[in-house]
Design a protein around this motif. Structure first.
Motif, mmCIF file in Angstrom:
data_model
loop_
_atom_site.group_PDB
_atom_site.id
_atom_site.type_symbol
_atom_site.label_atom_id
_atom_site.label_comp_id
_atom_site.label_asym_id
_atom_site.label_seq_id
_atom_site.Cartn_x
_atom_site.Cartn_y
_atom_site.Cartn_z
ATOM 1 N N LYS A 86 0.831 -1.133 -0.191
ATOM 2 C CA LYS A 86 -0.043 0.035 0.066
ATOM 3 C C LYS A 86 0.857 1.174 -0.099
ATOM 4 O O LYS A 86 1.862 1.297 0.358
ATOM 5 N N PRO A 87 0.489 2.430 -0.353
ATOM 6 C CA PRO A 87 1.318 3.757 -0.544
ATOM 7 C C PRO A 87 1.782 3.978 0.997
ATOM 8 O O PRO A 87 2.902 4.331 1.200
ATOM 9 N N GLU A 88 0.931 3.595 2.068
ATOM 10 C CA GLU A 88 1.316 3.888 3.467
ATOM 11 C C GLU A 88 2.496 2.819 3.811
ATOM 12 O O GLU A 88 2.993 3.164 4.931
ATOM 13 N N ASP A 89 2.958 2.023 3.057
ATOM 14 C CA ASP A 89 4.057 1.229 3.300
ATOM 15 C C ASP A 89 5.373 1.838 2.830
ATOM 16 O O ASP A 89 6.455 1.360 3.090
ATOM 17 N N THR A 90 5.212 2.916 2.242
ATOM 18 C CA THR A 90 6.482 3.647 1.807
ATOM 19 C C THR A 90 7.126 4.121 2.868
ATOM 20 O O THR A 90 6.757 4.867 3.914
ATOM 21 N N ALA A 91 8.504 3.825 2.857
ATOM 22 C CA ALA A 91 9.474 4.235 3.948
ATOM 23 C C ALA A 91 10.914 3.697 3.680
ATOM 24 O O ALA A 91 10.917 2.861 2.693
ATOM 25 N N VAL A 92 11.826 3.991 4.658
ATOM 26 C CA VAL A 92 13.011 3.346 4.467
ATOM 27 C C VAL A 92 13.012 2.303 5.576
ATOM 28 O O VAL A 92 12.487 2.338 6.691
ATOM 29 N N TYR A 93 13.333 1.041 4.943
ATOM 30 C CA TYR A 93 13.385 -0.276 5.867
ATOM 31 C C TYR A 93 14.792 -0.511 6.223
ATOM 32 O O TYR A 93 15.580 -0.537 5.496
ATOM 33 N N SER A 94 14.850 -0.907 7.479
ATOM 34 C CA SER A 94 16.196 -1.209 8.134
ATOM 35 C C SER A 94 16.021 -2.626 8.902
ATOM 36 O O SER A 94 15.036 -2.974 9.585
ATOM 37 N N CYS A 95 17.069 -3.381 8.781
ATOM 38 C CA CYS A 95 17.021 -4.371 9.393
ATOM 39 C C CYS A 95 18.022 -4.251 10.660
ATOM 40 O O CYS A 95 18.944 -3.350 10.813
ATOM 41 N N ALA A 96 17.564 -5.301 11.797
ATOM 42 C CA ALA A 96 18.123 -5.300 13.018
ATOM 43 C C ALA A 96 18.441 -6.375 13.720
ATOM 44 O O ALA A 96 17.690 -7.280 13.431
ATOM 45 N N ALA A 97 19.269 -6.501 14.659
ATOM 46 C CA ALA A 97 19.476 -7.907 15.186
ATOM 47 C C ALA A 97 19.988 -7.484 16.705
ATOM 48 O O ALA A 97 20.611 -6.556 16.909
ATOM 49 N N GLY A 98 19.556 -8.274 17.521
ATOM 50 C CA GLY A 98 20.009 -8.236 18.831
ATOM 51 C C GLY A 98 19.271 -9.481 19.775
ATOM 52 O O GLY A 98 18.804 -10.431 19.221
ATOM 53 N N ARG A 99 19.410 -9.166 20.931
ATOM 54 C CA ARG A 99 18.832 -10.362 21.993
ATOM 55 C C ARG A 99 17.639 -9.587 22.758
ATOM 56 O O ARG A 99 17.764 -9.700 24.168
ATOM 57 N N PRO A 100 16.769 -9.097 22.551
ATOM 58 C CA PRO A 100 15.806 -8.287 23.231
ATOM 59 C C PRO A 100 14.991 -9.640 24.189
ATOM 60 O O PRO A 100 14.905 -10.570 23.564
ATOM 61 N N ILE A 101 14.602 -8.996 25.324
ATOM 62 C CA ILE A 101 13.611 -9.908 26.024
ATOM 63 C C ILE A 101 12.353 -10.040 25.192
ATOM 64 O O ILE A 101 12.054 -9.226 24.587
ATOM 65 N N LEU A 102 11.676 -11.164 25.504
ATOM 66 C CA LEU A 102 10.305 -11.271 24.650
ATOM 67 C C LEU A 102 9.610 -10.300 24.755
ATOM 68 O O LEU A 102 8.980 -9.686 23.537
ATOM 69 N N SER A 103 9.262 -9.689 25.736
ATOM 70 C CA SER A 103 8.392 -8.373 25.996
ATOM 71 C C SER A 103 8.742 -6.989 25.150
ATOM 72 O O SER A 103 8.094 -6.264 24.902
ATOM 73 N N ALA A 104 10.059 -7.214 24.770
ATOM 74 C CA ALA A 104 10.632 -5.954 24.130
ATOM 75 C C ALA A 104 11.123 -6.274 22.770
ATOM 76 O O ALA A 104 11.827 -5.413 22.303
ATOM 77 N N THR A 105 10.372 -7.218 21.955
ATOM 78 C CA THR A 105 10.849 -7.851 20.705
ATOM 79 C C THR A 105 10.566 -6.450 19.746
ATOM 80 O O THR A 105 11.295 -6.324 18.859
ATOM 81 N N ARG A 106 9.372 -5.656 20.158
ATOM 82 C CA ARG A 106 9.193 -4.623 19.187
ATOM 83 C C ARG A 106 9.722 -3.335 19.456
ATOM 84 O O ARG A 106 9.386 -2.119 18.654
ATOM 85 N N ALA A 108 12.907 -0.876 19.277
ATOM 86 C CA ALA A 108 14.180 -0.816 18.441
ATOM 87 C C ALA A 108 15.388 -0.429 19.315
ATOM 88 O O ALA A 108 16.446 -0.978 18.976
ATOM 89 N N SER A 109 15.059 0.048 20.646
ATOM 90 C CA SER A 109 16.249 0.561 21.361
ATOM 91 C C SER A 109 16.894 -0.982 21.984
ATOM 92 O O SER A 109 18.009 -1.022 22.552
ATOM 93 N N MET A 110 16.123 -2.157 21.805
ATOM 94 C CA MET A 110 16.723 -3.326 22.068
ATOM 95 C C MET A 110 17.388 -4.004 21.220
ATOM 96 O O MET A 110 18.059 -5.062 21.610
ATOM 97 N N TYR A 111 17.890 -3.139 20.008
ATOM 98 C CA TYR A 111 18.745 -3.949 18.957
ATOM 99 C C TYR A 111 20.018 -3.329 18.939
ATOM 100 O O TYR A 111 19.973 -2.010 18.937
ATOM 101 N N GLY A 112 21.061 -3.970 18.971
ATOM 102 C CA GLY A 112 22.242 -3.307 19.194
ATOM 103 C C GLY A 112 23.004 -3.153 17.739
ATOM 104 O O GLY A 112 23.905 -2.496 17.447
ATOM 105 N N TYR A 113 22.584 -3.988 16.816
ATOM 106 C CA TYR A 113 23.275 -4.060 15.455
ATOM 107 C C TYR A 113 22.024 -3.483 14.230
ATOM 108 O O TYR A 113 20.990 -4.052 14.314
ATOM 109 N N TRP A 114 22.356 -2.713 13.671
ATOM 110 C CA TRP A 114 21.456 -2.132 12.623
ATOM 111 C C TRP A 114 22.256 -2.203 11.136
ATOM 112 O O TRP A 114 23.579 -1.667 10.968
ATOM 113 N N GLY A 115 21.428 -2.450 10.169
ATOM 114 C CA GLY A 115 22.122 -2.409 8.816
ATOM 115 C C GLY A 115 21.616 -1.016 8.131
ATOM 116 O O GLY A 115 20.879 -0.226 8.692
#
Length: 124
Positions: A86-106, A108-115
């Motif tokens: 959809k047009p509202e999906d327009t954005a810059v998409y970035s991948c991230a990696a880390g070890r967030p606890i389950l409740s913090a999966t969503r 961004a601050s819990m991810y230490g590595y970013w592309g």
């Protein structure tokens, strides 16, 4: 550690794109990998994640049923298949990696590595 995102582009509404995030310096199966996006003038938002333990997947409500995140341990990549764009999906998409606890999966601050980001533009 490096995360290299690719696959963005311009697509018409209703179309599909597949983003890929290639990891080096870490083993993708040992981290939670996620995709976030940021549209102009808006805050970065969670899109999808696949957890390191068990491989459970999580999606933002706005993309549920249209996007699919998957992990290829052999290639050490995480992909995001985006359908029914959809047009509202327009954005810059970035991948991230880390070890967030389950409740913090969503969170961004819990991810230490970013592309670097890859632009996705959906025209109406």
């Amino acid at each position: 550690v490096q995360l290299q995102a690719s696959g963005g582009g311009l697509v018409q509404a209703g179309g599909s794109l597949r983003l890929s995030c290639a990891a080096s310096g870490l083993t993708i199966s040992t981290v939670t990998a996620a995709w976030f996006r940021q549209a102009p003038g808006k805050e970065r938002e969670f899109v999808a994640a696949v957890r390191w333990s068990g491989g459970s997947t999580y999606y933002a409500d706005s993309v549920k049923g249209r996007f699919t995140i998957s992990r290829d341990n052999a290639k050490n990549t995480v992909d995001l298949q985006m359908n029914s764009l959809k047009p509202e999906d327009t954005a810059v998409y970035s991948c991230a990696a880390g070890r967030p606890i389950l409740s913090a999966t969503r969170s961004a601050s819990m991810y230490g590595y970013w592309g670097q980001g890859t632009q996705v533009t959906v025209s109406s």
